[in-house]
Design an enzyme around this catalytic site. Sequence first.
Site, PDB file in Angstrom:
ATOM      1  CG  PHE A 123      -2.083   0.905   1.235  1.00  6.30           C
ATOM      2  CD1 PHE A 123      -3.172   0.782   0.590  1.00  6.30           C
ATOM      3  CD2 PHE A 123      -1.700   2.026   2.073  1.00  6.30           C
ATOM      4  CE1 PHE A 123      -4.276   1.732   0.489  1.00  6.30           C
ATOM      5  CE2 PHE A 123      -2.966   2.970   2.270  1.00  6.30           C
ATOM      6  CZ  PHE A 123      -4.024   2.964   1.595  1.00  6.30           C
ATOM      7  CB  THR A 126       3.707   6.951   3.822  1.00  5.47           C
ATOM      8  OG1 THR A 126       2.489   6.398   4.737  1.00  5.47           O
ATOM      9  CG2 THR A 126       4.633   7.676   4.834  1.00  5.47           C
ATOM     10  CB  SER A 132      -0.200  12.854   9.654  1.00  5.03           C
ATOM     11  OG  SER A 132       0.353  12.193  10.804  1.00  5.03           O
ATOM     12  NE  ARG A 267      13.463 -13.233  39.493  1.00  2.52           N
ATOM     13  CZ  ARG A 267      14.643 -13.719  39.703  1.00  2.52           C
ATOM     14  NH1 ARG A 267      15.300 -14.571  39.536  1.00  2.52           N
ATOM     15  NH2 ARG A 267      15.583 -12.421  39.893  1.00  2.52           N
ATOM     16  CD  GLU A 362      -3.166   0.451   8.668  1.00  2.14           C
ATOM     17  OE1 GLU A 362      -4.421   0.736   8.932  1.00  2.14           O
ATOM     18  OE2 GLU A 362      -2.669  -0.826   8.306  1.00  2.14           O
TER      19      GLU A 362
END
Length: 382
Positions: A123, A126, A132, A267, A362
Amino acid sequence: MNLELSEEQAAVRDLAAAFTDREIVPHAAAWDRAESVDRDIVGKLGKLGFLGLTIPEEYGGSGGDHLAYCLALEELGRGDSAVRGIVSVSLGLVGKSIAGYGTEEQKRAWLPRLTSGEVLGCFALTEPGTGSDAANLTTRAVRDGDDWLITGGKTFITNGTWAKVALVFARTGEDGHRGITAFLVETGLPGFERRTIHGKLGLRGQATAELSFDNVRVPDGARLGAEGQGFRVAMSALAKGRMSVAAGCVGISRACLEAAVKYAGEREQFGKPIASHQLVQELLADIAVDVEASRLLTWKVADLIERGLPFATASSTAKLYASEAAVRAANNALQVFGGYGFIDEYPVGKYLRDARVMTLYEGTSQIHKLLIGRSLTGINAF
């Protein structure tokens, strides 16, 4: 409200859980160190139908609803978020976009190959200067007769070096979101180059790349959707994709909880298992609450999609909460492990590194807060 899973949904979850335990968990640490998942995992994902969930069977898909899809991605995310990302991008962002916006010819050409794992998709939205602010991307496609010439660059592209088809978003018209068009670009074309990004904090096993386009020629038949509709295609894909990320984050948080509970029971400090100390139980309880809340927010998105109701804000809400919760879960799990959580012999350090990137891609957490705020007030605060 009935939260009981159907037989089909439970079967998908159980199949994904068994696959994850057998094919992913034993190798996740080695893949992380090598910065590469074994490519054979793609064919295995395709063979069991995970790359075809929600895609109609007539196009090679395995059908199923969006809740089944979320259940599978939760299990894959529990094993290794790098593997979950392969499915989220190739199926969730690329395959579903072709199913929703493609011509019949495009569906027949690509969906059977994508759902089988024969090919992967990436995809390509960007860019180095536009993360953004995707509406202001600069990659450009210029009409040349019956073809388009694409020039520009993309970065942080999941599956970028493995993909055979890239869903590329390029400017074909005016500034802003109305001038963007989507194209299905075969990655072997002249002028198309890609470079693997190494040295990532998390998701190291994922094939993340920089892509460059130098007058890459594609036919008009490669255009996905109408000219100028690309931004709509991208935002539609991301709205559902955020549900995928949220489901994967539930898986990370679950892995943190399971590892921390097991370690706390083994532990010993001050003469007894650390699970018997109140503040350790507080850490475990906080993780458990975040797992449940994240899962229910994610399931709500799947339900809205299945009922044909608006889901974008719910998807932002789920992605925001689940990604931040995964970081909290990993931090708390690391605290339970103490110093041992700081070395990669134990898994929680990887969980923390993988969880951290979930708050970035995303849509960053800040972007999602703005989207949610806009839905509440009707005011765009970007």
